[in-house]
Design a protein around this motif. Structure first.
Motif, short mmCIF file in Angstrom:
data_model
loop_
_atom_site.label_atom_id
_atom_site.label_comp_id
_atom_site.label_asym_id
_atom_site.label_seq_id
_atom_site.Cartn_x
_atom_site.Cartn_y
_atom_site.Cartn_z
N GLU A 1 -4.16 9.89 3.58
CA GLU A 1 -3.16 8.88 3.97
C GLU A 1 -1.86 9.01 3.17
O GLU A 1 -0.82 8.48 3.56
CB GLU A 1 -3.73 7.47 3.78
CG GLU A 1 -4.87 7.11 4.71
CD GLU A 1 -6.21 7.64 4.24
OE1 GLU A 1 -7.19 7.54 5.00
OE2 GLU A 1 -6.28 8.17 3.10
N GLU B 1 -0.18 11.66 2.77
CA GLU B 1 0.73 12.63 3.38
C GLU B 1 1.94 11.89 3.93
O GLU B 1 1.82 11.00 4.77
CB GLU B 1 0.02 13.39 4.50
CG GLU B 1 0.81 14.57 5.04
CD GLU B 1 0.89 15.70 4.04
OE1 GLU B 1 2.01 15.97 3.60
OE2 GLU B 1 -0.15 16.28 3.69
N GLY B 2 3.12 12.23 3.44
CA GLY B 2 4.34 11.56 3.88
C GLY B 2 4.71 10.34 3.06
O GLY B 2 5.78 9.76 3.25
N SER B 3 3.83 9.92 2.12
CA SER B 3 4.12 8.77 1.29
C SER B 3 4.80 9.21 -0.01
O SER B 3 4.60 10.33 -0.49
CB SER B 3 2.84 8.00 0.95
OG SER B 3 2.23 7.46 2.11
N THR B 4 5.58 8.31 -0.58
CA THR B 4 6.17 8.56 -1.88
C THR B 4 5.60 7.57 -2.89
O THR B 4 5.15 6.48 -2.51
CB THR B 4 7.71 8.40 -1.84
OG1 THR B 4 8.04 7.05 -1.47
CG2 THR B 4 8.33 9.36 -0.84
N SER C 1 4.85 12.72 -4.26
CA SER C 1 4.71 12.51 -2.82
C SER C 1 3.60 13.41 -2.32
O SER C 1 3.28 14.44 -2.94
CB SER C 1 6.02 12.83 -2.08
OG SER C 1 6.37 14.19 -2.25
N GLY C 2 2.99 13.01 -1.21
CA GLY C 2 1.99 13.86 -0.59
C GLY C 2 0.64 13.84 -1.28
O GLY C 2 0.31 12.91 -2.02
N ARG D 1 3.27 2.74 -5.20
CA ARG D 1 3.58 3.35 -3.91
C ARG D 1 4.99 2.96 -3.47
O ARG D 1 5.44 1.82 -3.65
CB ARG D 1 2.58 2.87 -2.86
CG ARG D 1 2.51 3.76 -1.62
CD ARG D 1 2.24 2.94 -0.38
NE ARG D 1 3.42 2.16 -0.01
CZ ARG D 1 3.41 1.17 0.86
NH1 ARG D 1 2.30 0.79 1.43
NH2 ARG D 1 4.53 0.51 1.16
N GLU E 1 7.60 4.58 -0.17
CA GLU E 1 7.58 4.64 1.29
C GLU E 1 6.26 5.23 1.77
O GLU E 1 5.62 6.02 1.09
CB GLU E 1 8.75 5.49 1.80
CG GLU E 1 10.13 4.98 1.40
CD GLU E 1 10.43 3.64 2.04
OE1 GLU E 1 9.95 3.41 3.17
OE2 GLU E 1 11.14 2.83 1.40
N GLY E 2 5.85 4.83 2.98
CA GLY E 2 4.67 5.42 3.59
C GLY E 2 3.48 4.50 3.63
O GLY E 2 3.59 3.29 3.45
N GLN E 3 2.30 5.11 3.82
CA GLN E 3 1.07 4.35 3.98
C GLN E 3 0.40 4.11 2.63
O GLN E 3 0.64 4.81 1.65
CB GLN E 3 0.08 5.11 4.86
CG GLN E 3 0.58 5.45 6.25
CD GLN E 3 -0.52 6.15 7.05
OE1 GLN E 3 -1.53 5.56 7.41
NE2 GLN E 3 -0.32 7.44 7.31
#
Length: 391
Positions: free
Chosen positions: A173, A175-178, A197-198, A225, A227-229
């Motif tokens: 999850e 993946e794509g989060s910072t 990230s990632g 956390r 941005e992202g999920q």
């Protein structure tokens, strides 16, 4: 600061597919009356499994310690040990943790609780546990900046001076989060932070960070956390400096009354080593450039370099030939090469004017040919064309 410890209950429920019981009964645990489980009970455990303690009447804390060594079990968390009432305490086994319990057993201690059961249940696959893992499990991360506190002494199996980085692995999850990872000595004192990230973020250790990590009794890992999920932190892995490959360098002289040989340069080497006769021995790192220098004594001159890479038994010497492509070069008295294997090198000297081309034959000096090879006999001793005595 308020600390939130949120876990994914669904994950914990789904992994309890099978269990091995280590204790069943009623043991009143305090700091003075621990529950001791002998090493034989852990003979079949593997990294990735979970030790689960079922308790009642708990207050304050619970800790896993390694008997004889008296440090906390690798991978256990200080914050996760705050328990009360009744429930379960869980800790995933790392590779270092398995080695400890199989060698020394486990001691379960705490402020006050009644232990009714200890078992090992399935968790992660052994193949998912990485070498150097300091903690493994599932720690839910969201915008509230979750954190974990670790006893410093459960990292004692790692030499901090040789840890070059810490890697933080996350669930898919991420993946794509910072996110931002903070290391803290206390809740008010930061050691360092790293933007990530990632699925994996690596924090490189400096000497300053190592010094701060070595201070105090515990370290806090805080992850915020961005941005992202939301996701789970799944592993904290200490990346060790790779031990260099070293080879043996043996230095010889055909006759020490004629001259000597010395190691002029090798950036990473050990020696000369003690306990050797008739040669000087060094250990040199793979890929290092070696420079040797030959020095003739008065009345003698340097003739050539010889080498051998089979060091056991009778050494078969061969002349060194310049090979610029291979990194082997010679000057009138120096030899330069790159260390890629065990090697012996001999500096060959002779009396001045004793080359075959200008050797004056007398009754005591004669040329002989054996099997097509020219030799010199001098003072009842046999020498090859370069002046090296043939034993």
């Amino acid at each position: 600061m308020k600390k939130l410890f949120l876990f994914v209950a669904a994950v914990a429920m789904s992994i309890a597919a099978s269990a091995t019981e280590l204790f069943n009964g009623s043991h009143q645990v305090t700091w003075d009356t621990p529950l001791n489980l002998e090493a034989t009970k852990f003979a079949d455990v593997v990294a990735g499994q979970i030790i689960v303690v079922t308790y009642t009447e708990a207050s304050d804390g619970i800790e896993f310690k390694v008997p004889d060594l008296w440090h906390h079990l690798s991978g256990t968390r200080r914050d996760n040990g705050w328990i009360s009432g009744e429930g379960t305490y869980e800790s995933y086994l790392t590779l270092a943790g398995v080695a400890d319990v199989q060698a020394h057993g486990l001691q379960i201690v705490g402020a006050h609780f009644t232990c009714t059961k200890v078992e090992v249940i399935d968790g992660k696959a052994l193949s998912d546990i990485k070498e150097g893992t300091a903690w493994t499990g599932f720690r839910w991360m969201d915008e509230t900046c979750g954190a974990m506190e670790f006893f410093k002494d459960n990292f004692t199996q790692f030499d901090l001076a040789k840890v070059k980085a810490i890697r933080f692995y996350c669930s898919p999850e991420a993946e794509g989060s910072t996110y931002t990872i903070n290391l803290k000595q206390t809740w008010q004192s930061d050691i360092t932070s790293e933007a990530g990230s990632g699925l994996m973020t690596e924090l490189t250790l400096t000497d300053e960070i190592r010094t701060k990590l070595a201070e105090g009794d515990f370290v806090i890992v805080q992850l915020c956390r961005g941005e992202g999920q939301n996701f789970n932190l799944t592993d904290i892995v200490l990346v060790m400096e790779e031990e260099p490959v070293v080879y043996t360098l043996e230095l010889y002289v055909n006759d020490t009354t004629m001259g000597s040989v010395e190691l002029v340069n090798a950036f990473k080497h050990t020696g000369p080593l003690d306990g050797y006769e008739g040669k000087t021995v060094y250990e040199v790192a793979e890929g290092d450039t070696v420079i040797l220098r030959a020095t003739a004594n008065e009345g003698y001159e340097f003739k050539e370099w010889q080498y051998a890479n089979e060091l056991d038994g009778d050494i078969a010497w061969a002349p060194v030939i310049n090979c610029y492509y291979c990194g082997v070069t010679t000057t009138p008295d120096e030899l330069t090469f790159v260390m890629t294997e065990d090697i012996a090198v001999m500096a060959v000297f002779a009396a001045k004017g004793e080359g075959i081309e200008n050797l004056v034959l007398t009754e005591k000096v004669q040329k002989v040919v054996v099997d097509g090879v020219l030799y010199i006999v001098r003072d009842n001793k046999l020498y090859n064309a370069q002046g090296v005595e043939v034993k």
